[in-house]
Design a protein around this motif. Structure first.
Motif, PDB file in Angstrom:
ATOM      1  N   LEU A  41       7.602  15.259  -9.168  1.00 54.81           N
ATOM      2  CA  LEU A  41       6.942  13.999  -8.988  1.00 54.81           C
ATOM      3  C   LEU A  41       6.575  13.191 -10.287  1.00 54.81           C
ATOM      4  N   PRO A  42       7.962  12.551 -10.573  1.00 52.24           N
ATOM      5  CA  PRO A  42       7.825  11.670 -11.796  1.00 52.24           C
ATOM      6  C   PRO A  42       6.697  10.700 -11.817  1.00 52.24           C
ATOM      7  N   ALA A  43       6.292  10.780 -13.071  1.00 49.67           N
ATOM      8  CA  ALA A  43       5.179  10.039 -13.592  1.00 49.67           C
ATOM      9  C   ALA A  43       5.089   8.458 -13.201  1.00 49.67           C
ATOM     10  N   THR A  44       6.444   8.050 -13.107  1.00 52.00           N
ATOM     11  CA  THR A  44       6.571   6.748 -12.503  1.00 52.00           C
ATOM     12  C   THR A  44       6.180   6.682 -11.178  1.00 52.00           C
ATOM     13  N   VAL A  45       6.361   7.572 -10.344  1.00 45.51           N
ATOM     14  CA  VAL A  45       5.992   7.385  -8.934  1.00 45.51           C
ATOM     15  C   VAL A  45       4.936   8.042  -8.359  1.00 45.51           C
ATOM     16  N   LEU A  46       4.312   9.029  -9.276  1.00 44.39           N
ATOM     17  CA  LEU A  46       3.216   9.962  -8.922  1.00 44.39           C
ATOM     18  C   LEU A  46       1.891   9.100  -8.389  1.00 44.39           C
ATOM     19  N   PRO A  47       1.601   8.155  -9.088  1.00 44.78           N
ATOM     20  CA  PRO A  47       0.385   7.038  -8.606  1.00 44.78           C
ATOM     21  C   PRO A  47       0.502   6.705  -7.137  1.00 44.78           C
ATOM     22  N   ASN A  48       1.699   6.410  -6.586  1.00 47.38           N
ATOM     23  CA  ASN A  48       1.960   5.924  -5.302  1.00 47.38           C
ATOM     24  C   ASN A  48       2.121   7.099  -4.398  1.00 47.38           C
TER      25      ASN A  48
END
Length: 97
Positions: A41-48
């Motif tokens: 879960l790359p940091a760029t997509v994890l929040p979503n």
């Protein structure tokens, strides 16, 4: 809750337990080498993607050097997750695994 774990302690825990490990490196880096059974879960997509995670579980967060995993673990904790930052990241683990 936000915690940190040293690389040696994580290695011991990882080899003896079934952990929920989230690798937040970009997909290309993950595909070049990662811990068995870890989730990409790359940091760029994890929040979503937080809605897909279970707040009842503990997640060990790993990045390349540990810097971004500390930020993400803190963020996840602020959202009600039990997140554990793996100090040193894959950079230190790659020698052991």
């Amino acid at each position: 809750m936000f915690e940190s774990i040293s690389t040696p302690d994580f290695e011991t825990l990882y080899t003896k337990n079934d952990l929920n490990v989230i690798d937040i490196r970009e997909t290309e880096s993950f595909l070049q080498g990662h811990l068995a059974h870890s989730m990409s879960l790359p940091a760029t997509v994890l929040p979503n993607m937080l809605k897909q995670l279970n707040k009842e579980k503990t997640y060990h967060i790993i990045s390349y050097s540990g810097r971004r995993s500390e930020i993400i673990a803190s963020f996840m904790a602020s959202k009600g997750f039990h997140a554990v930052h793996v100090i040193g990241g894959m950079q230190q683990l790659s020698h052991a695994f």
